[in-house]
Design a protein around this motif. Structure first.
Motif, mmCIF file in Angstrom:
data_model
loop_
_atom_site.group_PDB
_atom_site.id
_atom_site.type_symbol
_atom_site.label_atom_id
_atom_site.label_comp_id
_atom_site.label_asym_id
_atom_site.label_seq_id
_atom_site.Cartn_x
_atom_site.Cartn_y
_atom_site.Cartn_z
ATOM 1 N N SER A 1 -21.632 -100.909 -25.690
ATOM 2 C CA SER A 1 -21.938 -101.769 -24.537
ATOM 3 C C SER A 1 -23.424 -101.779 -24.196
ATOM 4 O O SER A 1 -23.902 -102.683 -23.515
ATOM 5 C CB SER A 1 -21.125 -101.321 -23.323
ATOM 6 N N ALA A 2 -24.194 -100.802 -24.700
ATOM 7 C CA ALA A 2 -25.605 -100.696 -24.329
ATOM 8 C C ALA A 2 -26.540 -101.489 -25.232
ATOM 9 O O ALA A 2 -27.708 -101.667 -24.899
ATOM 10 C CB ALA A 2 -26.028 -99.228 -24.342
ATOM 11 N N ASN A 3 -26.048 -101.957 -26.376
ATOM 12 C CA ASN A 3 -26.892 -102.647 -27.345
ATOM 13 C C ASN A 3 -26.369 -104.045 -27.614
ATOM 14 O O ASN A 3 -25.204 -104.324 -27.397
ATOM 15 C CB ASN A 3 -26.951 -101.854 -28.651
ATOM 16 N N GLU A 4 -27.251 -104.877 -28.124
ATOM 17 C CA GLU A 4 -26.868 -106.257 -28.434
ATOM 18 C C GLU A 4 -26.860 -106.457 -29.945
ATOM 19 O O GLU A 4 -27.774 -106.025 -30.639
ATOM 20 C CB GLU A 4 -27.863 -107.225 -27.804
ATOM 21 N N VAL A 5 -25.805 -107.113 -30.430
ATOM 22 C CA VAL A 5 -25.720 -107.523 -31.828
ATOM 23 C C VAL A 5 -25.495 -109.035 -31.814
ATOM 24 O O VAL A 5 -24.379 -109.486 -31.549
ATOM 25 C CB VAL A 5 -24.581 -106.792 -32.578
ATOM 26 N N PRO A 6 -26.543 -109.817 -32.056
ATOM 27 C CA PRO A 6 -26.369 -111.273 -32.040
ATOM 28 C C PRO A 6 -25.357 -111.716 -33.105
ATOM 29 O O PRO A 6 -25.448 -111.292 -34.257
ATOM 30 C CB PRO A 6 -27.771 -111.811 -32.355
ATOM 31 N N THR A 7 -24.419 -112.549 -32.691
ATOM 32 C CA THR A 7 -23.379 -113.005 -33.616
ATOM 33 C C THR A 7 -23.984 -113.668 -34.844
ATOM 34 O O THR A 7 -23.486 -113.460 -35.961
ATOM 35 C CB THR A 7 -22.423 -113.978 -32.903
ATOM 36 N N ASP A 8 -25.075 -114.416 -34.668
ATOM 37 C CA ASP A 8 -25.652 -115.105 -35.820
ATOM 38 C C ASP A 8 -26.353 -114.156 -36.800
ATOM 39 O O ASP A 8 -26.745 -114.567 -37.884
ATOM 40 C CB ASP A 8 -26.591 -116.235 -35.391
ATOM 41 N N SER A 9 -26.485 -112.871 -36.444
ATOM 42 C CA SER A 9 -27.078 -111.891 -37.354
ATOM 43 C C SER A 9 -26.022 -111.196 -38.214
ATOM 44 O O SER A 9 -26.361 -110.428 -39.117
ATOM 45 C CB SER A 9 -27.851 -110.823 -36.571
ATOM 46 N N VAL A 10 -24.752 -111.443 -37.920
ATOM 47 C CA VAL A 10 -23.669 -110.734 -38.596
ATOM 48 C C VAL A 10 -23.109 -111.572 -39.736
ATOM 49 O O VAL A 10 -22.702 -112.717 -39.541
ATOM 50 C CB VAL A 10 -22.529 -110.389 -37.602
#
Length: 146
Positions: A37-46
């Motif tokens: 919950s503390a970090n962001e993973v952009p969907t377009d990077s996956v």
């Protein structure tokens, strides 16, 4: 448990093995929980090509300390919905950590037996990795409970 060879965790999710496995292999779902919950993973990077020999990538934005981790790896075993084995690194070169996730149906849902091994990190780094995986699993638990 952590030591100089890796980290081992067990977590029980209140969802079916199919649902938990899909959260590991569907980019939009993976992006939601992988960083905790503390970090962001952009969907377009996956990108997740979940088949033996397939590759995966994900960018994790942590904040001010380290702006981004660019994770990547290869899938070794893909046995839906029971097992995933893949490699992982954010470093140049060929050294990889090995991630193994076994998804076991239990009365409460799915028990995941997870390990990160490879011996490429220090004891302290494995402790940090284990804490990150615990946070990610808590976020996945919340996602699956919705």
């Amino acid at each position: 448990m952590t030591d100089s060879t890796g980290a081992t965790l067990t977590h029980t999710f209140g969802a079916s093995p199919d649902a938990v496995f899909d959260a590991w292999t569907t980019p939009a779902l993976f992006a939601t929980w992988f960083g905790g919950s503390a970090n962001e993973v952009p969907t377009d990077s996956v990108t997740l090509d979940a088949r033996p020999g397939g590759t995966w990538t994900a960018t994790m934005i942590v904040g001010d300390e380290v702006p981004e981790f660019h994770w990547r790896g290869e899938y070794i075993e893909v046995q839906r919905p029971n097992r995933l084995v893949l490699t992982m690194t954010d470093e140049p070169g060929d050294e990889r950590e090995r991630l193994t996730a076994d998804f076991l149906a239990v009365d409460a849902g799915t028990e995941v037996r997870f390990s990160q091994t490879g011996g490429n990190l220090t004891d302290e780094q494995y402790e940090y990795a284990a804490a990150g995986w615990r946070a990610a699993f808590e976020t996945l638990d919340s996602l699956l409970g919705e």
